[in-house]
Design an enzyme around this catalytic site. Structure first.
Site, mmCIF file in Angstrom:
data_model
loop_
_atom_site.group_PDB
_atom_site.id
_atom_site.type_symbol
_atom_site.label_atom_id
_atom_site.label_comp_id
_atom_site.label_asym_id
_atom_site.label_seq_id
_atom_site.Cartn_x
_atom_site.Cartn_y
_atom_site.Cartn_z
ATOM 1 N N VAL A 1 9.395 -4.167 -8.096
ATOM 2 C CA VAL A 1 9.483 -3.307 -9.280
ATOM 3 C C VAL A 1 10.956 -2.931 -9.423
ATOM 4 O O VAL A 1 11.602 -2.547 -8.426
ATOM 5 C CB VAL A 1 8.589 -2.045 -9.120
ATOM 6 C CG1 VAL A 1 8.812 -1.062 -10.259
ATOM 7 C CG2 VAL A 1 7.117 -2.437 -9.033
ATOM 8 N N ARG B 1 8.290 4.309 -8.361
ATOM 9 C CA ARG B 1 7.546 5.532 -8.044
ATOM 10 C C ARG B 1 6.878 6.124 -9.285
ATOM 11 O O ARG B 1 6.833 7.325 -9.491
ATOM 12 C CB ARG B 1 8.471 6.598 -7.394
ATOM 13 C CG ARG B 1 9.230 6.112 -6.180
ATOM 14 C CD ARG B 1 8.359 5.581 -5.047
ATOM 15 N NE ARG B 1 9.175 5.195 -3.911
ATOM 16 C CZ ARG B 1 9.570 3.938 -3.661
ATOM 17 N NH1 ARG B 1 9.210 2.929 -4.462
ATOM 18 N NH2 ARG B 1 10.302 3.676 -2.603
ATOM 19 N N THR C 1 1.087 0.115 -7.703
ATOM 20 C CA THR C 1 -0.333 0.439 -7.511
ATOM 21 C C THR C 1 -1.182 -0.322 -8.531
ATOM 22 O O THR C 1 -2.212 -0.910 -8.194
ATOM 23 C CB THR C 1 -0.543 1.959 -7.657
ATOM 24 O OG1 THR C 1 0.372 2.618 -6.772
ATOM 25 C CG2 THR C 1 -1.958 2.369 -7.312
ATOM 26 N N TYR D 1 1.896 -1.035 2.221
ATOM 27 C CA TYR D 1 0.618 -1.617 1.793
ATOM 28 C C TYR D 1 -0.625 -1.003 2.415
ATOM 29 O O TYR D 1 -1.729 -1.368 2.051
ATOM 30 C CB TYR D 1 0.643 -3.126 2.028
ATOM 31 C CG TYR D 1 1.675 -3.807 1.144
ATOM 32 C CD1 TYR D 1 1.402 -4.025 -0.195
ATOM 33 C CD2 TYR D 1 2.913 -4.185 1.638
ATOM 34 C CE1 TYR D 1 2.335 -4.611 -1.028
ATOM 35 C CE2 TYR D 1 3.863 -4.773 0.819
ATOM 36 C CZ TYR D 1 3.562 -4.984 -0.508
ATOM 37 O OH TYR D 1 4.494 -5.558 -1.334
ATOM 38 N N PHE E 1 5.855 -16.063 3.233
ATOM 39 C CA PHE E 1 5.716 -16.717 1.928
ATOM 40 C C PHE E 1 5.989 -15.735 0.811
ATOM 41 O O PHE E 1 6.012 -14.546 1.024
ATOM 42 C CB PHE E 1 4.307 -17.335 1.776
ATOM 43 C CG PHE E 1 3.184 -16.397 2.116
ATOM 44 C CD1 PHE E 1 2.706 -15.480 1.183
ATOM 45 C CD2 PHE E 1 2.589 -16.425 3.376
ATOM 46 C CE1 PHE E 1 1.660 -14.617 1.508
ATOM 47 C CE2 PHE E 1 1.542 -15.562 3.690
ATOM 48 C CZ PHE E 1 1.078 -14.658 2.760
HETATM 49 C C1 LIG Z 1 7.979 -1.488 -2.940
HETATM 50 C C2 LIG Z 1 7.954 -1.391 -4.464
HETATM 51 C C3 LIG Z 1 7.315 -2.658 -5.035
HETATM 52 C C4 LIG Z 1 7.116 -0.159 -4.849
HETATM 53 O O1 LIG Z 1 6.903 -0.133 -6.252
HETATM 54 P P1 LIG Z 1 6.562 1.206 -7.040
HETATM 55 O O2 LIG Z 1 6.121 0.833 -8.403
HETATM 56 O O3 LIG Z 1 7.678 2.144 -6.898
HETATM 57 O O4 LIG Z 1 5.309 1.761 -6.208
HETATM 58 P P2 LIG Z 1 4.277 2.875 -6.719
HETATM 59 O O5 LIG Z 1 4.929 3.816 -7.671
HETATM 60 O O6 LIG Z 1 3.019 2.227 -7.199
HETATM 61 O O7 LIG Z 1 4.000 3.606 -5.353
HETATM 62 C C5 LIG Z 1 2.731 3.820 -4.853
HETATM 63 C C6 LIG Z 1 2.852 4.670 -3.625
HETATM 64 O O8 LIG Z 1 3.536 3.935 -2.600
HETATM 65 C C7 LIG Z 1 4.662 4.672 -2.148
HETATM 66 N N1 LIG Z 1 5.724 3.721 -1.901
HETATM 67 C C8 LIG Z 1 6.204 2.805 -2.753
HETATM 68 N N2 LIG Z 1 7.182 2.096 -2.165
HETATM 69 C C9 LIG Z 1 7.313 2.569 -0.931
HETATM 70 C C10 LIG Z 1 8.192 2.247 0.143
HETATM 71 N N3 LIG Z 1 9.096 1.285 0.035
HETATM 72 N N4 LIG Z 1 8.053 2.936 1.278
HETATM 73 C C11 LIG Z 1 7.128 3.935 1.387
HETATM 74 N N5 LIG Z 1 6.285 4.269 0.390
HETATM 75 C C12 LIG Z 1 6.392 3.599 -0.746
HETATM 76 C C13 LIG Z 1 4.993 5.608 -3.265
HETATM 77 O O9 LIG Z 1 5.681 6.736 -2.818
HETATM 78 C C14 LIG Z 1 3.645 5.943 -3.828
HETATM 79 O O10 LIG Z 1 3.042 6.929 -3.013
HETATM 80 P P3 LIG Z 1 2.034 8.013 -3.612
HETATM 81 O O11 LIG Z 1 0.901 7.229 -4.231
HETATM 82 O O12 LIG Z 1 1.620 8.819 -2.422
HETATM 83 O O13 LIG Z 1 2.810 8.760 -4.629
HETATM 84 C C15 LIG Z 1 9.370 -1.215 -5.042
HETATM 85 O O14 LIG Z 1 9.948 -0.070 -4.461
HETATM 86 C C16 LIG Z 1 10.281 -2.395 -4.799
HETATM 87 O O15 LIG Z 1 10.300 -3.321 -5.616
HETATM 88 N N6 LIG Z 1 11.040 -2.399 -3.666
HETATM 89 C C17 LIG Z 1 11.974 -3.467 -3.367
HETATM 90 C C18 LIG Z 1 11.293 -4.824 -3.149
HETATM 91 C C19 LIG Z 1 10.199 -4.755 -2.124
HETATM 92 O O16 LIG Z 1 10.334 -4.177 -1.047
HETATM 93 N N7 LIG Z 1 9.052 -5.367 -2.460
HETATM 94 C C20 LIG Z 1 7.911 -5.435 -1.589
HETATM 95 C C21 LIG Z 1 7.903 -6.787 -0.992
HETATM 96 S S1 LIG Z 1 6.731 -6.988 0.275
#
Ligand SMILES: CC(C)(COP(=O)(O)OP(=O)(O)OC[C@H]1O[C@@H](n2cnc3c(N)ncnc32)[C@H](O)[C@@H]1OP(=O)(O)O)[C@@H](O)C(=O)NCCC(=O)NCCS
Length: 406
Positions: free
Chosen positions: A82, A88, A93, A121, A406
């Site tokens: 994202v 956030r 989600t 996750y 992957f």
């Molecule tokens: C990880 C990522 C996809 C999260 O996307 P997002 O849209 O911000 O996530 P959401 O808003 O749906 O978050 C859902 C919940 O997860 C938590 N969360 C999201 N990313 C998190 C992280 N990196 N560490 C801890 N908690 C996290 C949020 O705080 C939220 O918690 P809540 O429901 O208690 O409020 C985004 O931060 C990102 O793209 N990060 C960089 C790339 C990456 O790491 N991708 C994952 C590859 S495996």
């Protein structure tokens, strides 16, 4: 903010990849995008849109995953990102909900993924389903306890030959190793064997070596060397993947790797926890072993997932499963391993134990035991000895591991 979520059209996939890597703070050149597109399924690539701006991505690969004693269709969740401008706010989600719905619609009882950060996750019901050993070994301290002469012939091969020879070796390992998945020809050609500059991280090209024993290809290694000279050679050998079809072949490919000259350190990022290396050397601490999580697994269909694997005892156990993200899984499930094939069904009997869907995922491939989960306060016993009965049911002879991100 009105965020729309939908599968990509084929002509949006390039943008999907660009958006995903931007979320990781990186970029992907055209050649890499072309390779990714060869294995990506447009219908399973879901993007989040803020107006005409793509702001989030997530996709599913179509895998067949080895489980203890069998295999199961699995959604390989990938390319999750994202953009920093939209975090956030619940986009991941929603993406995760859509990806898991897609897997359920295709009758995939489990979803698997590699997590960039392990705390992301669990809220979606994933459990740590494989573990892996990383080594960073001082080569000059690798003294083999077995000093018998090397067996077999190692041969360096081209990418074209690797495409012909390695799948046969991998398939023999894969079919009996929980956590591994079937690799298609396309996967080998466009995902496993390509050697683009961005994969090198300061090292040289990928070398491919096959080991033949009695004329049969029994093991292979993919590796790179990161050269370093400080009057004396201090190079690093990075093992990408080294697999053998038998214990002997596995031992021999490691002896080959440890014999490569000019190397000070041998590093391998992902070995199964039952790998023979620590028992093969005189000084196991010199291997520099660390253990970390590997695949995360989310059970989507308890009945189909649990009946796809074999069990280590003929017990009948009732488990109360909690699943807040997909409540349809929640409730009492009876696992009966007493028949010719396991039977799994909902039931009203008093439960022997209670655990979350995450922890059922952590048990599923055998990475963790019931008594470990109980010790951590994650499996609650309702009948005395239930955790030990879980151990006996879910244990398997091979450690689950996944040799590739992957
Ligand atoms: C990880 C990522 C996809 C999260 O996307 P997002 O849209 O911000 O996530 P959401 O808003 O749906 O978050 C859902 C919940 O997860 C938590 N969360 C999201 N990313 C998190 C992280 N990196 N560490 C801890 N908690 C996290 C949020 O705080 C939220 O918690 P809540 O429901 O208690 O409020 C985004 O931060 C990102 O793209 N990060 C960089 C790339 C990456 O790491 N991708 C994952 C590859 S495996």
């Amino acid at each position: 903010m009105d965020i729309q979520m939908r599968p990509c059209k084929p002509d949006e996939l390039d943008r999907f990849l660009i958006t995903c890597v931007a979320a990781f703070g990186e970029e992907m050149d055209e050649a890499s995008r072309k390779r990714h597109l060869k294995v990506l399924d447009a219908e399973r690539a879901i993007a989040a849109w803020d107006g005409d701006q793509m702001v989030g991505t997530g996709g599913n690969y179509t895998f067949e995953l080895t489980v203890p004693g069998g295999s199961v269709p699995a959604a390989g969740v990938t390319l999750v990102g994202v953009l920093p401008t939209h975090r956030r706010r619940g986009i991941l989600t929603r993406l995760m909900g859509a990806l898991l719905d897609d897997a359920v619609a295709r009758k995939e009882p489990v979803a698997i993924l590699w997590a960039s950060e392990s705390n992301i996750y669990q809220r979606f019901g994933y459990g740590a389903a494989t573990r892996q050993m990383r080594i960073e070994a001082a080569r000059d301290r690798l003294v083999w306890l077995d000093s018998s002469p090397a067996v077999g012939t190692a041969r360096m091969i081209s990418e074209d030959e690797a495409l012909k020879v390695l799948p046969g070796i991998y398939d023999r390992v894969q079919v009996s190793t929980p956590g591994t998945f079937v690799r298609s020809g396309e996967w080998w050609r466009y995902h496993r064997l390509p050697d683009p500059p961005e994969h090198r991280n300061g090292a040289g090209p990928m070398f491919r070596v096959v080991l033949e024993i009695d004329g049969v290809a029994e093991a292979y290694a993919l590796y790179r060397i990161q050269p370093e000279w400080d009057y004396t050679p201090k190079s690093l050998l990075r093992v990408i993947e080294a697999l053998g079809t038998t214990d002997r072949a596995t031992r021999e490919i490691w002896k080959f790797l440890s014999g490569i000259d000019l190397i000070q350190t041998i590093a391998a990022w992902g070995l199964p926890l039952d790998h023979p290396l620590p028992l093969m050397v005189a000084e196991p601490p010199r291997l520099g072993v660390t253990v970390r999580d590997g695949l995360w697994l989310r059970i989507l269909d308890i009945e189909a997932a649990l009946s796809a694997r074999s069990y280590g005892s003929t017990d009948r156990l009732v488990l109360e499963v909690e699943d807040s993200f997909r409540p349809r899984n929640a409730g009492r499930w009876c696992l009966d391993a007493g028949g010719a094939s396991p039977s799994v069904s909902r039931c009203d009997d008093e439960p022997d134990g209670a655990l979350s869907i995450n922890d059922l995922g952590a048990l599923y491939l055998g990475a963790w035991s019931g008594t470990q989960l109980q010790a951590a306060g994650r499996l609650r016993e309702m009948t005395t000895g239930a955790a030990a009965r879980v151990d006996a049911l879910f244990r398997y002879s091979r450690a689950a591991f996944c040799p590739e991100i992957f």
